[in-house]
Design a protein around this motif. Structure first.
Motif, PDB file in Angstrom:
ATOM      1  N   ARG A 102       0.836  -1.203   0.000  1.00  0.00           N
ATOM      2  CA  ARG A 102       0.000   0.000   0.000  1.00  0.00           C
ATOM      3  C   ARG A 102       0.870   1.252   0.000  1.00  0.00           C
ATOM      4  N   ARG A 103       1.962   1.203   0.749  1.00  0.00           N
ATOM      5  CA  ARG A 103       2.864   2.353   0.794  1.00  0.00           C
ATOM      6  C   ARG A 103       3.491   2.605  -0.576  1.00  0.00           C
ATOM      7  N   VAL A 104       3.906   1.530  -1.244  1.00  0.00           N
ATOM      8  CA  VAL A 104       4.485   1.677  -2.579  1.00  0.00           C
ATOM      9  C   VAL A 104       3.462   2.281  -3.532  1.00  0.00           C
ATOM     10  N   ARG A 105       2.207   1.802  -3.483  1.00  0.00           N
ATOM     11  CA  ARG A 105       1.162   2.341  -4.354  1.00  0.00           C
ATOM     12  C   ARG A 105       0.945   3.829  -4.086  1.00  0.00           C
ATOM     13  N   MET A 106       0.952   4.216  -2.816  1.00  0.00           N
ATOM     14  CA  MET A 106       0.748   5.617  -2.448  1.00  0.00           C
ATOM     15  C   MET A 106       1.902   6.485  -2.965  1.00  0.00           C
ATOM     16  N   LEU A 107       3.136   6.007  -2.789  1.00  0.00           N
ATOM     17  CA  LEU A 107       4.311   6.763  -3.232  1.00  0.00           C
ATOM     18  C   LEU A 107       4.353   6.876  -4.748  1.00  0.00           C
ATOM     19  N   VAL A 108       3.984   5.791  -5.429  1.00  0.00           N
ATOM     20  CA  VAL A 108       3.956   5.816  -6.894  1.00  0.00           C
ATOM     21  C   VAL A 108       2.901   6.805  -7.386  1.00  0.00           C
ATOM     22  N   ALA A 109       1.737   6.817  -6.736  1.00  0.00           N
ATOM     23  CA  ALA A 109       0.677   7.764  -7.118  1.00  0.00           C
ATOM     24  C   ALA A 109       1.147   9.201  -6.927  1.00  0.00           C
ATOM     25  N   ALA A 110       1.859   9.451  -5.820  1.00  0.00           N
ATOM     26  CA  ALA A 110       2.380  10.798  -5.564  1.00  0.00           C
ATOM     27  C   ALA A 110       3.424  11.179  -6.609  1.00  0.00           C
ATOM     28  N   THR A 111       4.279  10.209  -6.976  1.00  0.00           N
ATOM     29  CA  THR A 111       5.310  10.463  -7.979  1.00  0.00           C
ATOM     30  C   THR A 111       4.692  10.796  -9.325  1.00  0.00           C
ATOM     31  N   ILE A 112       3.676  10.030  -9.727  1.00  0.00           N
ATOM     32  CA  ILE A 112       3.017  10.274 -11.001  1.00  0.00           C
ATOM     33  C   ILE A 112       2.347  11.648 -11.005  1.00  0.00           C
ATOM     34  N   SER A 113       1.637  11.968  -9.936  1.00  0.00           N
ATOM     35  CA  SER A 113       0.920  13.249  -9.861  1.00  0.00           C
ATOM     36  C   SER A 113       1.889  14.424  -9.954  1.00  0.00           C
ATOM     37  N   TYR A 114       2.981  14.340  -9.187  1.00  0.00           N
ATOM     38  CA  TYR A 114       3.944  15.437  -9.194  1.00  0.00           C
ATOM     39  C   TYR A 114       4.598  15.592 -10.566  1.00  0.00           C
ATOM     40  N   ASN A 115       4.959  14.466 -11.181  1.00  0.00           N
ATOM     41  CA  ASN A 115       5.660  14.537 -12.455  1.00  0.00           C
ATOM     42  C   ASN A 115       4.770  15.021 -13.596  1.00  0.00           C
ATOM     43  N   ALA A 136       3.016   0.946 -10.722  1.00  0.00           N
ATOM     44  CA  ALA A 136       1.616   1.020 -10.280  1.00  0.00           C
ATOM     45  C   ALA A 136       0.830  -0.166 -10.832  1.00  0.00           C
ATOM     46  N   TRP A 137       1.097  -0.531 -12.093  1.00  0.00           N
ATOM     47  CA  TRP A 137       0.424  -1.691 -12.695  1.00  0.00           C
ATOM     48  C   TRP A 137       0.803  -2.970 -11.953  1.00  0.00           C
ATOM     49  N   GLN A 138       2.082  -3.108 -11.626  1.00  0.00           N
ATOM     50  CA  GLN A 138       2.530  -4.311 -10.923  1.00  0.00           C
ATOM     51  C   GLN A 138       1.845  -4.437  -9.561  1.00  0.00           C
ATOM     52  N   PHE A 139       1.713  -3.320  -8.857  1.00  0.00           N
ATOM     53  CA  PHE A 139       1.158  -3.348  -7.505  1.00  0.00           C
ATOM     54  C   PHE A 139      -0.352  -3.073  -7.474  1.00  0.00           C
ATOM     55  N   SER A 140      -0.978  -3.067  -8.659  1.00  0.00           N
ATOM     56  CA  SER A 140      -2.421  -2.843  -8.698  1.00  0.00           C
ATOM     57  C   SER A 140      -3.196  -4.044  -8.167  1.00  0.00           C
ATOM     58  N   THR A 141      -2.550  -5.203  -8.099  1.00  0.00           N
ATOM     59  CA  THR A 141      -3.170  -6.393  -7.538  1.00  0.00           C
ATOM     60  C   THR A 141      -2.684  -6.603  -6.113  1.00  0.00           C
ATOM     61  N   ARG A 142      -3.525  -7.151  -5.275  1.00  0.00           N
ATOM     62  CA  ARG A 142      -3.139  -7.439  -3.898  1.00  0.00           C
ATOM     63  C   ARG A 142      -2.529  -8.833  -3.762  1.00  0.00           C
ATOM     64  N   ASP A 143      -2.581  -9.600  -4.849  1.00  0.00           N
ATOM     65  CA  ASP A 143      -2.044 -10.951  -4.843  1.00  0.00           C
ATOM     66  C   ASP A 143      -0.521 -10.910  -4.990  1.00  0.00           C
ATOM     67  N   VAL A 175       1.650 -13.276  -5.397  1.00  0.00           N
ATOM     68  CA  VAL A 175       2.169 -14.146  -6.453  1.00  0.00           C
ATOM     69  C   VAL A 175       2.084 -13.457  -7.815  1.00  0.00           C
ATOM     70  N   ILE A 176       0.955 -12.794  -8.076  1.00  0.00           N
ATOM     71  CA  ILE A 176       0.785 -12.076  -9.343  1.00  0.00           C
ATOM     72  C   ILE A 176       1.772 -10.919  -9.436  1.00  0.00           C
ATOM     73  N   ARG A 177       1.980 -10.211  -8.316  1.00  0.00           N
ATOM     74  CA  ARG A 177       2.944  -9.104  -8.325  1.00  0.00           C
ATOM     75  C   ARG A 177       4.329  -9.599  -8.695  1.00  0.00           C
ATOM     76  N   GLU A 178       4.729 -10.747  -8.123  1.00  0.00           N
ATOM     77  CA  GLU A 178       6.041 -11.291  -8.444  1.00  0.00           C
ATOM     78  C   GLU A 178       6.122 -11.698  -9.911  1.00  0.00           C
ATOM     79  N   ALA A 179       5.024 -12.209 -10.468  1.00  0.00           N
ATOM     80  CA  ALA A 179       5.004 -12.621 -11.872  1.00  0.00           C
ATOM     81  C   ALA A 179       5.158 -11.410 -12.803  1.00  0.00           C
ATOM     82  N   ARG A 180       4.672 -10.257 -12.363  1.00  0.00           N
ATOM     83  CA  ARG A 180       4.759  -9.040 -13.177  1.00  0.00           C
ATOM     84  C   ARG A 180       6.102  -8.326 -13.028  1.00  0.00           C
ATOM     85  N   GLU A 181       6.913  -8.775 -12.090  1.00  0.00           N
ATOM     86  CA  GLU A 181       8.161  -8.084 -11.767  1.00  0.00           C
ATOM     87  C   GLU A 181       9.079  -7.921 -12.977  1.00  0.00           C
ATOM     88  N   LYS A 182       9.280  -8.988 -13.752  1.00  0.00           N
ATOM     89  CA  LYS A 182      10.222  -8.946 -14.866  1.00  0.00           C
ATOM     90  C   LYS A 182       9.783  -7.950 -15.929  1.00  0.00           C
TER      91      LYS A 182
END
Length: 237
Positions: A20-33, A70-77, A79-86
């Protein structure tokens, strides 16, 4: 090197909180940029400043990198997040390369004397503000990414940190141009940033930067160094 007992990664509740923290920080980064890109490109166009326009396009590239995370961390799963890592790492690496290419071309144009930029007070204020905001976002995301074991979150934090360096270079260049007329200072320093961006892009493409924390660390990989990295990792870099 020292040995520790077989360890366990972040507990599920802690892992969810970090995500959740990563999602929040990414959202802040996108908004600012997004705001930064609009202001920089507009101010750069009005002042005929290739440095400011380049800085604005760098913000667009940073948005693409943060959007991938943000796309990678859009899921709470998990296992799916790890699959999207690469895939996410590939996108971030390409963002680094795109940034290096644009900065190099922009610096070459500036050194060739393509137009003479006017003084931009808006650009100076924007660069100074970015120097205050970007390091905070980068450090916070990097800490969360390391604890979570997400190479993509750490790589995006590095992208944000690189934007901090560009902010410093832009600020110096704009101030020197406004006060002393030294238009060559900014493009020379920008070329150094381009070299760093290429290195970071290469390391990110190879998956370097942070090691994912497994649920249980195998016995043969118990060794860690002083900062908590396991063999083969460079997450302290």
């Amino acid at each position: 090197m020292s040995e520790i007992p077989i360890g366990i990664g972040p507990a599920p509740d802690r892992r969810d909180a970090l995500a959740r923290r990563v999602r929040m920080l990414v959202a802040a980064t996108i908004s600012y940029n997004v705001i930064e890109a609009i202001v920089a490109i507009t101010a750069g166009t009005l002042a005929s400043s290739t440095a400011l326009i380049g800085f604005g396009f760098d913000s667009v590239i940073e948005v693409s990198s943060a959007a991938a995370v943000a796309w990678q961390f859009s899921t709470r799963d998990h296992v799916i997040r790890e699959a999207r890592e690469k895939v996410t790492l590939r996108i971030i690496a390409l963002s680094f390369f795109a940034l290096a290419a644009y900065v190099t071309v922009d610096a070459a144009r500036a050194l060739a004397g393509t137009g003479e930029a006017e003084r931009s007070i808006v650009g100076i204020v924007l660069a100074a503000l970015s120097l205050l905001v970007m390091p905070f976002l980068s450090a916070a995301q990097r800490r969360a990414g390391r604890e979570l074991g997400s190479a993509s979150a750490v790589a995006d934090a590095k992208q944000t940190l690189l934007c901090t360096y560009l902010s410093a270079i832009l600020l110096v260049g704009l101030v020197l141009n406004a006060t002393l007329g030294w238009s060559w200072a900014d493009p020379i320093a920008a070329l150094v940033i381009a070299v760093i961006a290429i290195k970071e892009g290469r390391d990110t493409w190879k998956g370097k930067g942070c090691c994912a924390t497994p649920a249980v660390i195998p016995a043969q990989r118990r060794e860690v160094d002083a900062c908590g990295c396991r063999p083969g990792c460079d997450c302290c870099g």
